[in-house]
Design an enzyme around this catalytic site. Structure first.
Site, PDB file in Angstrom:
ATOM      1  N   GLN A   1      -3.938  -7.383  -6.551  1.00  0.00           N
ATOM      2  CA  GLN A   1      -4.461  -7.930  -5.300  1.00  0.00           C
ATOM      3  C   GLN A   1      -5.855  -7.358  -5.021  1.00  0.00           C
ATOM      4  O   GLN A   1      -6.032  -6.136  -4.927  1.00  0.00           O
ATOM      5  CB  GLN A   1      -3.527  -7.624  -4.138  1.00  0.00           C
ATOM      6  CG  GLN A   1      -3.819  -8.556  -2.960  1.00  0.00           C
ATOM      7  CD  GLN A   1      -3.243  -8.108  -1.647  1.00  0.00           C
ATOM      8  OE1 GLN A   1      -3.246  -6.924  -1.331  1.00  0.00           O
ATOM      9  NE2 GLN A   1      -2.772  -9.052  -0.848  1.00  0.00           N
TER      10      GLN A   1
ATOM     11  N   ARG B   1      -3.595 -14.818  -0.592  1.00  0.00           N
ATOM     12  CA  ARG B   1      -2.673 -14.446   0.476  1.00  0.00           C
ATOM     13  C   ARG B   1      -3.327 -14.705   1.829  1.00  0.00           C
ATOM     14  O   ARG B   1      -4.468 -14.301   2.076  1.00  0.00           O
ATOM     15  CB  ARG B   1      -2.275 -12.976   0.361  1.00  0.00           C
ATOM     16  CG  ARG B   1      -1.018 -12.641   1.153  1.00  0.00           C
ATOM     17  CD  ARG B   1      -0.472 -11.295   0.762  1.00  0.00           C
ATOM     18  NE  ARG B   1       0.944 -11.185   1.058  1.00  0.00           N
ATOM     19  CZ  ARG B   1       1.497 -10.146   1.683  1.00  0.00           C
ATOM     20  NH1 ARG B   1       0.753  -9.134   2.097  1.00  0.00           N
ATOM     21  NH2 ARG B   1       2.799 -10.113   1.894  1.00  0.00           N
TER      22      ARG B   1
ATOM     23  N   THR C   1       0.849  -1.192   0.000  1.00  0.00           N
ATOM     24  CA  THR C   1       0.000   0.000   0.000  1.00  0.00           C
ATOM     25  C   THR C   1       0.884   1.241   0.000  1.00  0.00           C
ATOM     26  O   THR C   1       1.730   1.406   0.866  1.00  0.00           O
ATOM     27  CB  THR C   1      -0.918  -0.005   1.238  1.00  0.00           C
ATOM     28  OG1 THR C   1      -1.858  -1.060   1.097  1.00  0.00           O
ATOM     29  CG2 THR C   1      -1.673   1.320   1.381  1.00  0.00           C
TER      30      THR C   1
ATOM     31  N   GLY D   1       8.782  -7.140   0.498  1.00  0.00           N
ATOM     32  CA  GLY D   1       8.020  -5.904   0.463  1.00  0.00           C
ATOM     33  C   GLY D   1       8.917  -4.687   0.570  1.00  0.00           C
ATOM     34  O   GLY D   1       9.332  -4.107  -0.434  1.00  0.00           O
TER      35      GLY D   1
ATOM     36  N   ASN E   1      -4.017 -10.417   6.880  1.00  0.00           N
ATOM     37  CA  ASN E   1      -3.747  -9.140   7.560  1.00  0.00           C
ATOM     38  C   ASN E   1      -4.960  -8.443   8.166  1.00  0.00           C
ATOM     39  O   ASN E   1      -4.993  -7.215   8.262  1.00  0.00           O
ATOM     40  CB  ASN E   1      -3.004  -8.188   6.607  1.00  0.00           C
ATOM     41  CG  ASN E   1      -1.646  -8.743   6.208  1.00  0.00           C
ATOM     42  OD1 ASN E   1      -1.141  -9.648   6.868  1.00  0.00           O
ATOM     43  ND2 ASN E   1      -1.074  -8.236   5.142  1.00  0.00           N
TER      44      ASN E   1
ATOM     45  N   HIS F   1      -6.888 -11.238  -1.478  1.00  0.00           N
ATOM     46  CA  HIS F   1      -6.310 -10.831  -0.186  1.00  0.00           C
ATOM     47  C   HIS F   1      -7.181 -11.386   0.940  1.00  0.00           C
ATOM     48  O   HIS F   1      -8.248 -10.855   1.235  1.00  0.00           O
ATOM     49  CB  HIS F   1      -6.257  -9.307  -0.116  1.00  0.00           C
ATOM     50  CG  HIS F   1      -5.417  -8.760   0.995  1.00  0.00           C
ATOM     51  ND1 HIS F   1      -4.919  -9.549   2.017  1.00  0.00           N
ATOM     52  CD2 HIS F   1      -4.964  -7.505   1.250  1.00  0.00           C
ATOM     53  CE1 HIS F   1      -4.201  -8.790   2.847  1.00  0.00           C
ATOM     54  NE2 HIS F   1      -4.220  -7.551   2.402  1.00  0.00           N
TER      55      HIS F   1
ATOM     56  N   ASN G   1      -4.271  -5.680  12.954  1.00  0.00           N
ATOM     57  CA  ASN G   1      -5.677  -5.263  12.960  1.00  0.00           C
ATOM     58  C   ASN G   1      -6.494  -6.020  14.009  1.00  0.00           C
ATOM     59  O   ASN G   1      -7.666  -6.336  13.810  1.00  0.00           O
ATOM     60  CB  ASN G   1      -6.315  -5.389  11.572  1.00  0.00           C
ATOM     61  CG  ASN G   1      -5.822  -4.309  10.612  1.00  0.00           C
ATOM     62  OD1 ASN G   1      -5.671  -3.156  11.008  1.00  0.00           O
ATOM     63  ND2 ASN G   1      -5.556  -4.677   9.361  1.00  0.00           N
TER      64      ASN G   1
ATOM     65  N   TYR H   1      -8.131  -8.155   7.191  1.00  0.00           N
ATOM     66  CA  TYR H   1      -9.176  -7.540   6.363  1.00  0.00           C
ATOM     67  C   TYR H   1     -10.383  -8.472   6.245  1.00  0.00           C
ATOM     68  O   TYR H   1     -10.426  -9.507   6.894  1.00  0.00           O
ATOM     69  CB  TYR H   1      -8.566  -7.095   5.025  1.00  0.00           C
ATOM     70  CG  TYR H   1      -7.483  -6.067   5.278  1.00  0.00           C
ATOM     71  CD1 TYR H   1      -7.812  -4.828   5.850  1.00  0.00           C
ATOM     72  CD2 TYR H   1      -6.139  -6.354   5.071  1.00  0.00           C
ATOM     73  CE1 TYR H   1      -6.830  -3.899   6.170  1.00  0.00           C
ATOM     74  CE2 TYR H   1      -5.144  -5.420   5.388  1.00  0.00           C
ATOM     75  CZ  TYR H   1      -5.500  -4.198   5.937  1.00  0.00           C
ATOM     76  OH  TYR H   1      -4.539  -3.281   6.273  1.00  0.00           O
TER      77      TYR H   1
HETATM   78  C1  PHB Z   1      -1.523  -1.065   5.149  1.00  0.00           C
HETATM   79  O1  PHB Z   1      -1.917  -0.175   4.388  1.00  0.00           O
HETATM   80  O2  PHB Z   1      -0.971  -0.825   6.214  1.00  0.00           O
HETATM   81  C2  PHB Z   1      -1.710  -2.457   4.758  1.00  0.00           C
HETATM   82  C3  PHB Z   1      -2.454  -2.745   3.647  1.00  0.00           C
HETATM   83  C4  PHB Z   1      -2.632  -4.061   3.283  1.00  0.00           C
HETATM   84  C5  PHB Z   1      -2.062  -5.047   4.043  1.00  0.00           C
HETATM   85  C6  PHB Z   1      -1.311  -4.758   5.138  1.00  0.00           C
HETATM   86  C7  PHB Z   1      -1.134  -3.446   5.503  1.00  0.00           C
HETATM   87  O3  PHB Z   1      -2.238  -6.314   3.722  1.00  0.00           O
END
Ligand code: PHB
Length: 361
Positions: A101, A230, A27, A320, A181, A178, A238, A183
């Site tokens: 993604q 993923r 991001t 990353g 993380n 995705h 989160n 979401y």
């Molecule tokens: C973020 O913007 O911090 C972010 C976005 C997507 C992810 C992890 C972190 O999978």
């Protein structure tokens, strides 16, 4: 170090890769406003990074409800599709490969990022407890989301299908779902965020249902061999919790097998907080159960990546932060060259500074 395995070719589903170094989705919050539209500067940034075996473009929200951060791009409007086309054209002209993604943030949003200021949606009405939402007005505390009605879920699955169609129109080589993380899809998978009593909550089968429905919809569009997913089994980012991650993800990976996906992309640790939360999770078990490729991710160095391939623990490794600061990261690994230092202050939002101005060798 001699990176013999890292620089060997690899077939990833339908896509031939020249080596094993993948650019992870990152991001960067630099889409054009209004409309969250990918632009020429984004095309330049990805074009600078085509020496990755595969670029997985940044998390991109599939419909307005799925937006969670200011200035992130979408893939639902024609302008966004046209904007992404500039990115994929640039990457392809330079000989690269790029997946998109597909993202829905669920509760990791804020009413100020939602159409008509409605509350974000989630499996259950449980708020994120740490961190804050990144809005156009700055950082703001999270709100308690609205729990989705059962009959809203097919519409979300259809939004993934449409986003997959749009990604094809935009010229991508494939897509990544995705489901990591913290979401939306992970909010369904993990018990801390899913207290539902309908067929989308409760046992592993029910908590996995939406992920498998999305996988079905997306592979209907692309075929399994141009789709990856993923996952972050041990992730707590989160405010996520799960007491039985091994059993849950073993189950999920086995259920994914009939779709013949190109890969699972596993966040083994989040960022560089090495082993902070892996609790003895057996990632090798997931790889063994899964019938496609395994992309490892999380704080790897070139050496650690080579060792992982040599030990037959992964098929590819995604990086990353190194790709933020080093557009030619694979070449630097090959030459054992120095790496540029990342500037954390310019990770999210802003202009070309800290985005397209990192030097190549
Ligand atoms: C973020 O913007 O911090 C972010 C976005 C997507 C992810 C992890 C972190 O999978």
């Amino acid at each position: 170090m001699n990176y013999k395995f890292l620089f060997s070719e690899q077939q990833l589903g339908a896509v031939e890769l020249p080596h094993r170094i993948v650019m992870a989705p990152l991001t960067r919050s630099r889409a054009t406003q209004p409309g969250d539209i990918p632009n020429d500067m984004n095309a330049e940034y990805y074009g600078q990074r085509v020496s990755a075996a595969l670029i997985i473009a940044e998390a991109t929200y599939i419909l307005p409800q799925g937006k969670g951060y200011a200035f992130t791009p979408g893939i639902y409007s024609q302008d966004q599709i046209d904007g992404w086309k500039k990115v994929t054209d640039t990457v392809h002209q330079k000989g690269g490969r790029i997946f998109l993604q597909l993202w829905h943030v669920g509760r990791v949003s804020h009413s100020s990022l939602q159409a008509e200021g409605v509350l974000p949606v989630a499996p259950s009405a449980i708020a994120v407890t740490e961190g804050q939402a990144f809005t156009e007005q700055g950082m703001i505390d999270f709100e308690t989301p609205r729990a989705l009605e059962t009959d809203e879920i097919p519409g979300i699955v259809e939004a993934y299908r449409q986003a997959a169609i749009n990604a094809k129109a935009a010229g991508f080589d494939g897509v990544e779902i995705h489901a990591a993380n913290g979401y939306l899809l992970e909010q369904f998978l993990k018990e801390g965020t899913n207290k539902r009593t309908d067929r989308y909550g409760g046992n592993f089968e029910n908590r996995s249902r939406i992920v498998l429905e999305v996988t079905k919809a997306v592979t209907d569009v692309w075929g399994g061999d141009r789709v990856g997913i993923r996952l972050s089994p041990t992730g707590t980012f989160n405010s996520m919790t799960e007491s039985e991650p091994q059993a849950l993800y073993n189950y999920l990976v086995e259920q994914l097998n009939p779709f013949n996906l190109a890969y699972i992309h596993i966040v083994e640790r989040f960022g560089i907080a090495k082993d902070a939360d892996d609790n003895g999770f057996d990632f090798a078990k997931l790889r063994q159960l899964f019938n496609g490729a395994y992309i490892a991710n999380g704080g790897y160095t070139g050496e650690a990546a080579e060792q992982s391939l040599v030990a037959d623990e992964s098929d590819l490794v995604a990086f990353g932060v190194p790709f933020i600061a080093n557009p030619d990261f694979p070449e630097r690994i090959k030459q054992n060259a120095e790496l540029n230092a990342p500037d954390f202050d310019t990770f999210y939002g802003g202009d070309a500074k800290g985005y397209t101005d990192y030097p190549s060798l």
